[in-house]
Each structure stands twice: as structure tokens, then as C-alpha cells.
Write a protein that holds these residues in place. Structure first.
Motif, short mmCIF file in Angstrom:
data_model
loop_
_atom_site.label_atom_id
_atom_site.label_comp_id
_atom_site.label_asym_id
_atom_site.label_seq_id
_atom_site.Cartn_x
_atom_site.Cartn_y
_atom_site.Cartn_z
N ALA A 75 9.73 104.16 52.72
CA ALA A 75 8.58 103.35 52.51
C ALA A 75 7.74 104.28 53.64
O ALA A 75 6.61 104.01 53.58
CB ALA A 75 8.97 102.08 53.13
N LYS A 76 8.28 104.63 54.75
CA LYS A 76 7.45 105.15 55.75
C LYS A 76 6.65 106.27 55.16
O LYS A 76 5.49 106.63 55.43
CB LYS A 76 8.48 105.54 57.00
CG LYS A 76 7.73 106.05 58.13
CD LYS A 76 8.86 106.38 59.31
CE LYS A 76 8.18 106.99 60.47
NZ LYS A 76 9.16 107.16 61.63
N VAL A 77 7.42 107.45 54.37
CA VAL A 77 6.97 108.38 53.91
C VAL A 77 5.63 108.05 52.72
O VAL A 77 4.75 108.66 52.73
CB VAL A 77 7.84 109.31 53.13
CG1 VAL A 77 7.35 110.41 52.13
CG2 VAL A 77 8.84 110.07 54.13
N ARG A 78 6.10 106.85 52.14
CA ARG A 78 5.00 106.38 50.81
C ARG A 78 3.93 105.87 51.77
O ARG A 78 2.76 106.15 51.07
CB ARG A 78 5.82 105.25 50.16
CG ARG A 78 4.67 105.04 48.92
CD ARG A 78 5.21 103.77 48.24
NE ARG A 78 5.32 102.57 49.11
CZ ARG A 78 6.56 101.84 49.23
NH1 ARG A 78 7.39 101.96 48.74
NH2 ARG A 78 6.18 100.70 50.16
N ASN A 79 3.88 105.03 52.70
CA ASN A 79 2.83 104.59 53.45
C ASN A 79 2.07 105.81 54.21
O ASN A 79 0.69 105.64 54.45
CB ASN A 79 3.16 103.28 54.35
CG ASN A 79 3.78 102.27 53.57
OD1 ASN A 79 3.36 102.07 52.63
ND2 ASN A 79 4.60 101.41 54.39
N ALA A 80 2.77 106.59 54.67
CA ALA A 80 2.00 107.75 55.45
C ALA A 80 0.99 108.54 54.27
O ALA A 80 0.06 109.20 54.63
CB ALA A 80 2.95 108.67 56.07
N ALA A 81 1.54 108.52 52.82
CA ALA A 81 0.98 109.32 51.81
C ALA A 81 -0.67 108.68 51.39
O ALA A 81 -1.05 109.28 50.97
CB ALA A 81 1.81 109.64 50.83
N ARG A 82 -0.63 107.34 51.89
CA ARG A 82 -1.66 106.57 51.44
C ARG A 82 -3.04 106.82 52.16
O ARG A 82 -2.87 107.20 53.27
CB ARG A 82 -1.46 105.02 51.54
CG ARG A 82 -0.32 104.71 50.41
CD ARG A 82 -0.35 103.25 50.53
NE ARG A 82 0.74 102.77 49.52
CZ ARG A 82 1.03 101.40 49.56
NH1 ARG A 82 0.64 100.58 50.17
NH2 ARG A 82 1.87 101.23 48.37
#
Length: 92
Positions: free
Chosen positions: A85-92
Motif C-alpha cells: 500500500a505504501k509503494v502503491r500510494n507513493a507511485a500516485r
């Protein structure tokens, strides 16, 4: 005689063993994902969920160093879930 055996073999329906194995694996995986999502914390392995380390006579205690006195720890699956979730949110 062979017609009777053929008829008996035909009536034994049901699913093959490998289908049951796949269903069992999917059920176990769904259970674990649900556990990680809705019950992210488990009792601390170090203090057994009490949040305290006791002396042998159990008169003196201190906070658990592993859970910092909360008595809970994050499950491994929840750690992985949070990391993605942290990696996905950072990619946004």
C-alpha cells in the motif's frame, strides 16, 4: 456383467481430488487475507500478549521490549499488505 460395472462407474460422480485441493487452498488463502485485512494484530510472541516481562517471582515487571508494552504485534501478512500500500500510494 460388464454393463453393471460400467453403470456403477458412471454413477460415482463428484469432483476430482485436485479440484478439492484447489478449493481448499483458495479457502485457506481467502481466510489468511481476511485475517490480515480485518485482524492485523496478533498477541506478542515475547510477552504472550500481556505487554509485560515479569521476574521469576512475578513481583516486578517491565514493559515488553518487542511490542513496547502494547501486547500486540503486526502479523507478517499485514506487514506485506502495508508495504504494498505504501509503494502503491507513493507511485500516485
Amino acid at each position: 456383467m460388464t454393463e453393471t460395472i460400467a453403470a456403477a462407474e458412471h454413477t460415482t460422480g463428484g469432483l476430482p481430488w485436485w479440484v478439492w485441493l484447489i478449493l481448499a487452498a483458495l479457502t485457506a488463502a481467502a481466510y489468511k487475507v481476511g485475517e490480515w485485512r480485518w485482524r492485523p494484530f496478533a498477541p506478542c510472541w515475547c510477552c504472550k500478549g500481556s505487554g509485560k516481562h515479569h521476574r521469576k517471582d512475578r513481583k516486578v515487571f517491565r514493559d515488553c521490549w518487542w511490542c513496547r508494552g502494547s501486547g500486540r504485534r503486526k502479523r507478517i501478512g499485514r506487514r506485506v499488505w502495508d508495504r504494498f500500500a505504501k509503494v502503491r500510494n507513493a507511485a500516485r
